[in-house]
Design an enzyme around this catalytic site. Structure first.
Site, PDB file in Angstrom:
ATOM      1  N   ASN A  31       0.830  -1.212   0.000  1.00  0.00           N
ATOM      2  CA  ASN A  31       0.000   0.000   0.000  1.00  0.00           C
ATOM      3  C   ASN A  31       0.863   1.261   0.000  1.00  0.00           C
ATOM      4  OD1 ASN A  31      -2.396  -1.391  -0.031  1.00  0.00           O
ATOM      5  ND2 ASN A  31      -2.678  -1.338   2.193  1.00  0.00           N
ATOM      6  N   TYR A  64       7.872 -13.115  11.099  1.00  0.00           N
ATOM      7  CA  TYR A  64       8.618 -11.850  10.989  1.00  0.00           C
ATOM      8  C   TYR A  64       9.658 -11.950   9.868  1.00  0.00           C
ATOM      9  CZ  TYR A  64      11.345  -7.802  12.687  1.00  0.00           C
ATOM     10  OH  TYR A  64      12.004  -6.591  12.815  1.00  0.00           O
TER      11      TYR A  64
END
Ligand code: NAD
Ligand code: UDP
Length: 333
Positions: free
Chosen positions: A109, A155
């Site tokens: 985004n 992660y």
């Protein structure tokens, strides 16, 4: 410049926002407060530069162009730092899916904002991209040794995919983006209880509790003071001809965990003893950045010694603990 800092209410992000404001930039801090805190940015909202600082409590995994009443704040952005993501092992173990989403969808985004607005962008990756490294010290051209199904994978692997997405936006969509791999960083504004080595050791030593060592304590880390790290972030984003580059940012001074614990106990004048607990699963054995590339291409290297940085950090932790009503014992020394 107008600079968007995603994750700006977190530990590193809040220091970065402060530095950008000091240099005269306009800052839009976007953060959903998953692991950050409004307290970290309170001085920025109140100080002389308040008119140049906007805080938007938003999740960057939601498209940013449907900004509604924030449309003005998110228009005409010149530069973007993508720092949004839990960073401590406890942070990402508590929020594995949020971690995967923010480092992939969130990063996408933000790259879309950069593409549409012609902004330059920096993606914050991590030394964890190297996993439990078989090559030491780590250079940027090392591909790493990551367990893709291990407890740290939400992660490590999402950061690695975030790097891949960033590079595809550089190659195919013409976005002016670069990546930094951040090594263990410490300083003020970190969460007291985020479970990482430096906050744990300082809070334990200041309260004269046993200092908890996972495993033998012979594993190593190299720790960087936050002001140095922020300087590296600024240089990586604003230096020309860094598009598509990857830089390690960290302090190469490597010590064992036991040595860091002993140093913190000494700097706190504390009588705390070491206690040994179970080793963390998939805990990397050694970690030290090779920073030659950042040195030559960015003119960057850490300047704050561990003793100076830790002394400043300990003073901040002491005042935070007192503010939170923790009754600290008198110094031993
Ligand atoms: P932090 O947890 O203090 O800050 C991260 C910030 O991102 C928080 O304020 C959190 O609320 C925000 N955030 C998380 N998900 C979000 C979302 N979906 N939308 C908007 N905001 C969101 O961590 P930090 O130590 O400041 O780390 C900053 C960045 O640096 C992270 O990307 C981290 O992976 C990277 N990094 C940090 C270290 C370190 O030692 N601190 C080491 C390697 C990499
Ligand atoms: N560690 C420790 N005691 C603690 C917290 C951490 O021995 O109370 C160790 C941890 O097992 C790891 C190192 O310190 O070997 C660094 O851990 P941290 O969580 O700070 O960051 P990591 O580098 O693992 O992401």
């Amino acid at each position: 410049m107008k600079v968007l800092v995603a994750g700006g209410a977190g530990f590193i992000g809040s220091h970065l926002c402060a530095r950008l404001l000091r240099e005269g930039h306009t800052v839009v801090c976007v953060d959903n407060l998953l692991t950050g805190a409004e307290r970290n940015i309170a001085p920025l909202r109140a100080g002389d530069s308040a008119a140049r600082f906007t805080f938007l409590q938003r999740d960057v995994t939601e498209p940013l162009d449907s900004a509604g009443d924030a449309a003005d704040a998110l228009a005409a952005i010149d530069a973007i730092f993508q720092l949004a993501s839990p960073a401590s092992p406890i942070g990402y173990w508590n929020h594995p899916f949020e971690t995967i989403r923010v480092n992939t969808i969130g990063t996408t985004n933000l790259l879309e904002v950069a593409r549409k607005q012609g902004a330059r962008l920096l993606t914050a990756s991590t030394s964890e991209a190297y996993g439990d490294p078989l090559v030491h010290p780590q250079r940027e051209d090392y591909y790493g040794n990551v367990n893709p199904i291990g407890v740290r994978a939400c992660y490590d692997e999402s950061k690695r995919l975030g790097e891949t997405i960033t590079m595809e936006y550089v190659r195919r969509r013409g976005v002016d983006a670069r990546i930094v791999r951040i090594f263990n960083t410490y300083g003020s504004n970190s969460q007291l209880n985020d479970g990482r080595m430096i906050p744990n050791f300082i809070t334990q030593a200041l309260s004269h509790q046993p200092v908890t060592i996972h495993g033998t304590g012979e594993q190593t880390r190299s720790i960087c003071y936050v002001d140095d790290l922020v300087d590296g972030l600024m240089r990586a984003l604003f230096t020309e001809q860094t598009t598509g580059q990857v830089y390690n940012l960290g302090n190469p001074e490597e010590q064992t965990i036991k040595q860091w614990a002993q140093r913190i106990i000494r700097l706190c004048d504390s009588p705390s003893a070491l206690v040994f607990e179970a080793r963390r699963e998939d805990d990397p054995e050694r970690r030290r950045p090779n920073i030659e590339k950042a040195r030559t291409q960015l003119g960057w290297e850490p300047r704050v010694t561990p003793d100076d940085g830790l002394t400043r950090t300990i003073a901040w932790f002491r005042s935070e603990m007192e503010r939170e009503g923790v009754c600290l014992p008198a110094r031993a020394g």
